[in-house]
Design a protein around this motif. Sequence first.
Motif, PDB file in Angstrom:
ATOM      1  N   THR A   1     -20.451 -11.164 -29.297  1.00 56.61           N
ATOM      2  CA  THR A   1     -20.479 -12.271 -29.096  1.00 56.61           C
ATOM      3  C   THR A   1     -21.694 -12.990 -29.441  1.00 56.61           C
ATOM      4  O   THR A   1     -21.560 -14.184 -29.749  1.00 56.61           O
ATOM      5  CB  THR A   1     -19.846 -12.578 -27.745  1.00 56.61           C
ATOM      6  OG1 THR A   1     -18.787 -11.956 -27.123  1.00 56.61           O
ATOM      7  CG2 THR A   1     -19.760 -14.040 -27.207  1.00 56.61           C
TER       8      THR A   1
ATOM      9  N   TYR B   1     -21.783 -16.207 -31.919  1.00 56.91           N
ATOM     10  CA  TYR B   1     -22.457 -17.307 -31.295  1.00 56.91           C
ATOM     11  C   TYR B   1     -23.801 -18.151 -32.133  1.00 56.91           C
ATOM     12  O   TYR B   1     -23.493 -19.235 -32.500  1.00 56.91           O
ATOM     13  CB  TYR B   1     -22.858 -17.318 -29.823  1.00 56.91           C
ATOM     14  CG  TYR B   1     -23.645 -18.625 -29.389  1.00 56.91           C
ATOM     15  CD1 TYR B   1     -22.665 -19.646 -28.916  1.00 56.91           C
ATOM     16  CD2 TYR B   1     -25.022 -18.848 -29.279  1.00 56.91           C
ATOM     17  CE1 TYR B   1     -23.299 -20.793 -28.258  1.00 56.91           C
ATOM     18  CE2 TYR B   1     -25.645 -19.820 -28.747  1.00 56.91           C
ATOM     19  CZ  TYR B   1     -24.486 -21.117 -28.162  1.00 56.91           C
ATOM     20  OH  TYR B   1     -25.320 -22.193 -27.844  1.00 56.91           O
TER      21      TYR B   1
ATOM     22  N   ALA C   1     -18.546 -18.655 -32.262  1.00 58.16           N
ATOM     23  CA  ALA C   1     -18.226 -18.429 -30.734  1.00 58.16           C
ATOM     24  C   ALA C   1     -18.707 -19.630 -30.160  1.00 58.16           C
ATOM     25  O   ALA C   1     -20.002 -19.946 -30.323  1.00 58.16           O
ATOM     26  CB  ALA C   1     -18.546 -17.100 -30.274  1.00 58.16           C
ATOM     27  N   SER C   2     -18.048 -19.975 -29.092  1.00 54.45           N
ATOM     28  CA  SER C   2     -18.516 -21.226 -28.382  1.00 54.45           C
ATOM     29  C   SER C   2     -19.575 -20.895 -27.364  1.00 54.45           C
ATOM     30  O   SER C   2     -19.533 -19.575 -27.026  1.00 54.45           O
ATOM     31  CB  SER C   2     -17.419 -21.948 -27.620  1.00 54.45           C
ATOM     32  OG  SER C   2     -16.624 -21.174 -26.761  1.00 54.45           O
TER      33      SER C   2
ATOM     34  N   GLU D   1     -17.523 -18.922 -24.508  1.00 57.44           N
ATOM     35  CA  GLU D   1     -17.319 -17.634 -24.854  1.00 57.44           C
ATOM     36  C   GLU D   1     -18.532 -16.598 -24.380  1.00 57.44           C
ATOM     37  O   GLU D   1     -18.147 -15.709 -23.990  1.00 57.44           O
ATOM     38  CB  GLU D   1     -17.021 -17.485 -25.990  1.00 57.44           C
ATOM     39  CG  GLU D   1     -15.728 -17.968 -26.424  1.00 57.44           C
ATOM     40  CD  GLU D   1     -15.066 -17.960 -28.099  1.00 57.44           C
ATOM     41  OE1 GLU D   1     -14.033 -17.651 -28.189  1.00 57.44           O
ATOM     42  OE2 GLU D   1     -16.019 -18.182 -28.953  1.00 57.44           O
ATOM     43  N   ARG D   2     -19.649 -17.125 -24.779  1.00 58.67           N
ATOM     44  CA  ARG D   2     -20.988 -16.389 -24.557  1.00 58.67           C
ATOM     45  C   ARG D   2     -21.177 -16.467 -23.073  1.00 58.67           C
ATOM     46  O   ARG D   2     -21.476 -15.100 -22.470  1.00 58.67           O
ATOM     47  CB  ARG D   2     -22.207 -17.173 -25.304  1.00 58.67           C
ATOM     48  CG  ARG D   2     -23.480 -16.512 -25.274  1.00 58.67           C
ATOM     49  CD  ARG D   2     -24.486 -16.945 -26.076  1.00 58.67           C
ATOM     50  NE  ARG D   2     -24.940 -18.169 -25.697  1.00 58.67           N
ATOM     51  CZ  ARG D   2     -25.981 -18.287 -24.701  1.00 58.67           C
ATOM     52  NH1 ARG D   2     -26.522 -17.211 -24.399  1.00 58.67           N
ATOM     53  NH2 ARG D   2     -26.356 -19.399 -24.247  1.00 58.67           N
TER      54      ARG D   2
ATOM     55  N   ASP E   1     -18.999 -16.584 -20.695  1.00 63.50           N
ATOM     56  CA  ASP E   1     -18.018 -15.659 -20.120  1.00 63.50           C
ATOM     57  C   ASP E   1     -18.271 -14.205 -20.437  1.00 63.50           C
ATOM     58  O   ASP E   1     -18.114 -13.390 -19.431  1.00 63.50           O
ATOM     59  CB  ASP E   1     -16.552 -16.011 -20.773  1.00 63.50           C
ATOM     60  CG  ASP E   1     -15.551 -15.205 -20.065  1.00 63.50           C
ATOM     61  OD1 ASP E   1     -15.421 -15.558 -18.661  1.00 63.50           O
ATOM     62  OD2 ASP E   1     -14.708 -14.501 -20.602  1.00 63.50           O
ATOM     63  N   ALA E   2     -18.770 -13.884 -21.495  1.00 59.01           N
ATOM     64  CA  ALA E   2     -19.047 -12.374 -21.751  1.00 59.01           C
ATOM     65  C   ALA E   2     -20.456 -12.105 -20.977  1.00 59.01           C
ATOM     66  O   ALA E   2     -20.370 -10.937 -20.404  1.00 59.01           O
ATOM     67  CB  ALA E   2     -19.619 -12.234 -23.283  1.00 59.01           C
TER      68      ALA E   2
END
Length: 464
Positions: free
Chosen positions: A416, A420, A425-426, A429-430, A432-433
């Motif tokens: 991710t 990013y 990737a947003s 998303e980063r 959340d990971a």
Amino acid sequence: MISTKPRFLSMGSTLVAALVLAGCTSLAPRHERPAAPVPAELPLPASLAASAPASAASTAWPDFLRSAPLQQLVKLSLERNRDLRLAVLNVQRAQAQLGVTRADRLPTVGAGLTQSATPSGGGTARSYTAGLQVSGWEIDLFGRLANLGEAAQAQVLASEAGRRSAELALVAGVASSWLTLAADTDLLASTSRLVESREASMKLAQLRFDKGAASSLELQSARLLLEQARAARAQLQRQRDQDLNALTLLAGGPVPAELLPTASTSAMAGDTLAPVPVGLSSQVLLQRPDVIEAEQQLVAASANIGVARAAFFPRLTLTASAGQASTSLSDLFSAGQFAWTMSSQLLATVFDAGRNKANLEGAKIARDIAVAQYEKAVQSAFRDTADALAGLDTWRDQLAAQQTQLDAIRETVRLTDLRYQNGAASELERLDAQRSLLSAEQALVQVRLGEQLNRVALWKVLGG
């Protein structure tokens, strides 16, 4: 000069006969260990059942605890813990009571000088005696005193088993509290790192918002994540402080800083505890201190039945004196003034309104209670052991699965981050990971703690 040898022989033979008669009879039921109301074999997990020996040797705590700081803390706790100190004092009190009970079986000898004066023919007749006296010595014909001594001896053994049980519980408690504190230290450290990361993200979101590159929603989302991390850190800090307080109580005083777990001596270390050897036979449970204590209480209860039965029979007491006797104080210690007296008394209860019968019934009921308590102690030991054994495989399987999950999430975070950095990737998303990674790391700490606490519990329930 008059020979006193026959007098000595007469009195000595009487005393010897009394000693021989004392304790010849015991009315107490013979102690037999009740059959263990549990299966003959322990419920071992499948991974151990095929290779486990019939019985396994116990493991001393210095061999079980491999962490040097933890070993030093246990030593310190054994010296300072108040509960253990009370257990030691209880043993000493029981030993003192045993000494009193044993002394009752032997005569109490006193030395004295007496003078008596009685009217005689218009004058006064005086007599003087000096020597040794035995007053009210009970000849233990029916084992009353012997049974009291047996009960007191059993109480000593029970209190000693209680001391060992307290020591075992203390070692296990200190180890569990230290491991829990270590896990909380890990969790607090990881949460503090998360707070630092969220603070950096918040600054970046604020900067982008100020320049019009981010929306108000993105800014509020970053602030929300930051405050959540701060709240979790505060909660973990409080939990760690409370765990430290519990450890301090067990240690009997402040714990030196060098003995506290740090990130480098945390519960994440897999070699903190040694493996616990386990055998097939459930007979090992009979060697647990709490089970031994319950059995000795049963021995004492059986002996008390003998005491209650002896009350139905006559009591024989002996009073004797030997020494010098004279009508003149100046001749008291002259040759030929030796004298001795001996008398015995046999008393039997004729009417006591059922007191002796009620005492015997109460003693029998007390023994039945002791049997039930012993059987319950064995059953509780079996249940505790079965619970700990059930956790051996399941905790290991859960730990392995959690470690695999963490490895997968770490790879997800790495990919991710690459996406990013390449704009694929947003930020959401980063984040959340990263949140998933933190949850997985904390879950691994908790699972490893559970596995280690289960091993400590298994060591304890097997008697150390």
